[in-house]
Design a protein around this motif. Sequence first.
Motif, mmCIF file in Angstrom:
data_model
loop_
_atom_site.group_PDB
_atom_site.id
_atom_site.type_symbol
_atom_site.label_atom_id
_atom_site.label_comp_id
_atom_site.label_asym_id
_atom_site.label_seq_id
_atom_site.Cartn_x
_atom_site.Cartn_y
_atom_site.Cartn_z
ATOM 1 N N ILE A 1 47.758 34.433 52.684
ATOM 2 C CA ILE A 1 48.111 33.297 52.304
ATOM 3 C C ILE A 1 47.607 32.039 53.211
ATOM 4 O O ILE A 1 47.689 32.390 54.361
ATOM 5 N N ASN A 2 46.616 31.237 52.615
ATOM 6 C CA ASN A 2 46.074 30.257 53.596
ATOM 7 C C ASN A 2 45.125 30.969 54.362
ATOM 8 O O ASN A 2 44.943 30.783 55.870
ATOM 9 N N ASN A 3 44.394 32.247 54.132
ATOM 10 C CA ASN A 3 43.709 33.080 54.775
ATOM 11 C C ASN A 3 44.239 33.725 56.058
ATOM 12 O O ASN A 3 43.613 34.193 57.048
ATOM 13 N N ILE A 4 45.715 33.808 56.005
ATOM 14 C CA ILE A 4 46.429 34.702 57.158
ATOM 15 C C ILE A 4 47.048 35.749 56.479
ATOM 16 O O ILE A 4 48.028 35.389 55.451
ATOM 17 N N SER A 5 47.034 37.036 56.845
ATOM 18 C CA SER A 5 47.655 38.165 56.208
ATOM 19 C C SER A 5 48.982 38.434 57.028
ATOM 20 O O SER A 5 48.766 38.778 58.257
ATOM 21 N N LEU A 6 49.938 38.318 56.616
ATOM 22 C CA LEU A 6 51.363 38.293 57.303
ATOM 23 C C LEU A 6 51.493 39.800 57.693
ATOM 24 O O LEU A 6 51.533 40.819 56.846
ATOM 25 N N THR A 7 51.805 39.996 59.139
ATOM 26 C CA THR A 7 52.018 41.095 59.574
ATOM 27 C C THR A 7 53.416 40.877 60.522
ATOM 28 O O THR A 7 53.460 40.220 61.422
ATOM 29 N N LEU A 8 54.415 41.387 60.237
ATOM 30 C CA LEU A 8 55.873 41.172 60.796
ATOM 31 C C LEU A 8 55.912 41.806 62.208
ATOM 32 O O LEU A 8 55.490 42.941 62.597
ATOM 33 N N PRO A 9 56.201 40.842 63.294
ATOM 34 C CA PRO A 9 56.321 41.265 64.721
ATOM 35 C C PRO A 9 57.375 42.289 64.822
ATOM 36 O O PRO A 9 58.462 42.307 64.142
ATOM 37 N N PRO A 10 57.339 43.112 66.122
ATOM 38 C CA PRO A 10 58.297 43.950 66.478
ATOM 39 C C PRO A 10 59.626 43.282 66.527
ATOM 40 O O PRO A 10 60.920 43.780 66.423
ATOM 41 N N THR A 11 59.680 42.118 67.386
ATOM 42 C CA THR A 11 60.953 41.012 67.419
ATOM 43 C C THR A 11 61.557 40.424 66.245
ATOM 44 O O THR A 11 60.542 39.839 65.571
ATOM 45 N N PRO A 12 62.602 40.618 66.032
ATOM 46 C CA PRO A 12 63.143 39.902 64.915
ATOM 47 C C PRO A 12 63.066 38.293 65.348
ATOM 48 O O PRO A 12 63.403 37.862 66.216
ATOM 49 N N TYR A 13 62.602 37.649 64.288
ATOM 50 C CA TYR A 13 62.455 36.168 64.259
ATOM 51 C C TYR A 13 63.525 35.485 64.625
ATOM 52 O O TYR A 13 63.783 34.595 65.460
ATOM 53 N N LEU A 14 64.766 35.702 64.089
ATOM 54 C CA LEU A 14 65.923 34.882 64.581
ATOM 55 C C LEU A 14 66.159 35.269 65.843
ATOM 56 O O LEU A 14 66.693 34.041 66.223
ATOM 57 N N GLY A 15 66.246 36.278 66.613
ATOM 58 C CA GLY A 15 66.625 36.468 67.752
ATOM 59 C C GLY A 15 65.459 35.755 68.801
ATOM 60 O O GLY A 15 65.968 34.905 69.750
ATOM 61 N N ALA A 16 64.323 35.802 68.286
ATOM 62 C CA ALA A 16 63.077 35.290 69.081
ATOM 63 C C ALA A 16 63.345 33.878 69.112
ATOM 64 O O ALA A 16 63.108 33.386 70.313
ATOM 65 N N ILE A 17 63.584 32.967 68.071
ATOM 66 C CA ILE A 17 63.723 31.524 67.922
ATOM 67 C C ILE A 17 65.122 31.455 68.692
ATOM 68 O O ILE A 17 64.931 30.314 69.498
ATOM 69 N N LYS A 18 65.943 31.930 68.584
ATOM 70 C CA LYS A 18 67.401 31.743 69.098
ATOM 71 C C LYS A 18 67.340 31.651 70.440
ATOM 72 O O LYS A 18 67.932 30.749 71.215
ATOM 73 N N HIS A 19 66.634 32.663 71.005
ATOM 74 C CA HIS A 19 66.557 32.951 72.648
ATOM 75 C C HIS A 19 65.401 32.455 73.221
ATOM 76 O O HIS A 19 64.803 32.729 74.258
ATOM 77 N N HIS A 20 64.538 31.520 72.405
ATOM 78 C CA HIS A 20 63.302 30.617 73.101
ATOM 79 C C HIS A 20 62.368 31.905 73.543
ATOM 80 O O HIS A 20 61.647 31.637 74.605
ATOM 81 N N LEU A 21 62.008 32.875 72.584
ATOM 82 C CA LEU A 21 60.883 33.963 73.252
ATOM 83 C C LEU A 21 59.560 33.516 72.636
ATOM 84 O O LEU A 21 59.427 34.205 71.589
ATOM 85 N N ASN B 1 56.704 34.399 73.324
ATOM 86 C CA ASN B 1 55.755 35.348 73.245
ATOM 87 C C ASN B 1 56.079 36.519 72.319
ATOM 88 O O ASN B 1 55.470 37.537 72.141
ATOM 89 N N ALA B 2 56.785 36.292 71.515
ATOM 90 C CA ALA B 2 57.332 37.339 70.333
ATOM 91 C C ALA B 2 56.800 37.095 69.160
ATOM 92 O O ALA B 2 56.380 38.025 68.360
ATOM 93 N N PHE B 3 56.039 35.947 68.989
ATOM 94 C CA PHE B 3 55.575 35.765 67.563
ATOM 95 C C PHE B 3 54.324 34.835 67.950
ATOM 96 O O PHE B 3 54.506 33.853 68.821
ATOM 97 N N ASP B 4 53.487 34.623 66.980
ATOM 98 C CA ASP B 4 52.512 33.668 67.067
ATOM 99 C C ASP B 4 53.065 32.183 66.994
ATOM 100 O O ASP B 4 53.698 31.722 65.952
ATOM 101 N N GLN B 5 53.034 31.296 68.053
ATOM 102 C CA GLN B 5 53.641 30.067 68.000
ATOM 103 C C GLN B 5 52.777 29.066 67.253
ATOM 104 O O GLN B 5 53.520 27.964 67.198
ATOM 105 N N THR B 6 52.031 29.271 66.718
ATOM 106 C CA THR B 6 50.960 28.253 65.855
ATOM 107 C C THR B 6 51.608 28.104 64.552
ATOM 108 O O THR B 6 51.605 29.369 64.063
ATOM 109 N N SER B 7 51.780 27.127 64.179
ATOM 110 C CA SER B 7 52.263 27.009 62.851
ATOM 111 C C SER B 7 51.402 27.447 61.689
ATOM 112 O O SER B 7 50.103 26.881 61.926
ATOM 113 N N PRO B 8 51.218 27.971 60.769
ATOM 114 C CA PRO B 8 50.343 28.421 59.761
ATOM 115 C C PRO B 8 50.074 27.278 59.027
ATOM 116 O O PRO B 8 50.608 26.307 59.046
ATOM 117 N N PRO B 9 48.794 27.214 58.560
ATOM 118 C CA PRO B 9 48.015 26.159 57.715
ATOM 119 C C PRO B 9 49.079 25.701 56.316
ATOM 120 O O PRO B 9 49.580 26.591 55.979
#
Length: 318
Positions: free
Chosen positions: A129-149, A151-159
């Motif tokens: 999608i917009n030349n990015i193939s999604l691969t889900l990270p090992p860390t759940p997004y909900l917890g990563a965002i809630k606890h401000h982690l 380095n859990a996933f790519d912090q750059t917003s997709p195109p």
Amino acid sequence: MVMVEADGNYIQPVTVDDLDIYSGESYSVLIHTDQDPSKNYWISFSVRGREPKTPQGLTILNYQTTSASDLPPSPPPVSPLWNDYNHSKSFSNKILAAMGSLKPPSSYNRRIILLNTQNTIKGFTKWAINNISLTLPPTPYLGAIKHHLSNAFDQTSPPEKFPEDYDVMKPATNTNSTYGNGVYMLKLMTTVDVILQNANALATNVSEIHPWHLHGHDFWVLGYGEGKFKDEDVKKFNLKNPPLRNTAVIFPFGWTALRFVADNPGVWAFHCHIEPHLHMGMGVVFAEGVHRVKGIPNSALACGLTGKFLMSNNSGRH
């Protein structure tokens, strides 16, 4: 039969001879049992959108006064051809919201255009999608965002769109893509338009149909179109009685326009409901109002960095 509901929302009753159901969709119909009760009647099922390798499935509509073992005297109904997309488009365009249904906001706060392409990464076929193939990270997004982690996933917003000179009617000149797991961060209670744009796959003159499913929300299906979406296509949008759905298809070489309100705090997947396509990268992730999510079970955070975070906190209590 009379179709009265789609994806849990009432629609204007419409008489149909068959249902065009793609993965993730659901419908309710009313049938008048007004035929000869001394006979049984065939119901047939067939593959849509992909060339079938098996015969159509069959079952029987049985009137209680007749043995269910009695085969119907007439031949089974013949289904539309698997690639009769005009039939599919006609069916989709018949689905309109029932009178009194919630109407969409008249304008949007943010528009995200998602180009759906088939690509290669290190010699493997992928979807992107917009030349990015999604691969889900090992860390759940909900917890990563809630606890401000961070380095859990790519912090750059997709195109949010694709290059204007990309020709959706031809195979890409460069089929290479990249993996990614960034998140579209949405402002809570804003209106978001998503334009699903289909394109030519790796093979020439091939573009597949894809049913896209959104978690956590319903969306209004504002319209469908052929070729590449253009700004003037907004004039074609149905703002009067668009159906509320949670799954919508993009037809080959076409686009589908959706609108939803980001009113459900959390992290939500939006993806092709053909499961192998999701695993091959055809999906994105939306997040909104995560700071308002309370009481996340530890069992939902037990993987990746949030799992380590919980273990560290628990060990400190002993």
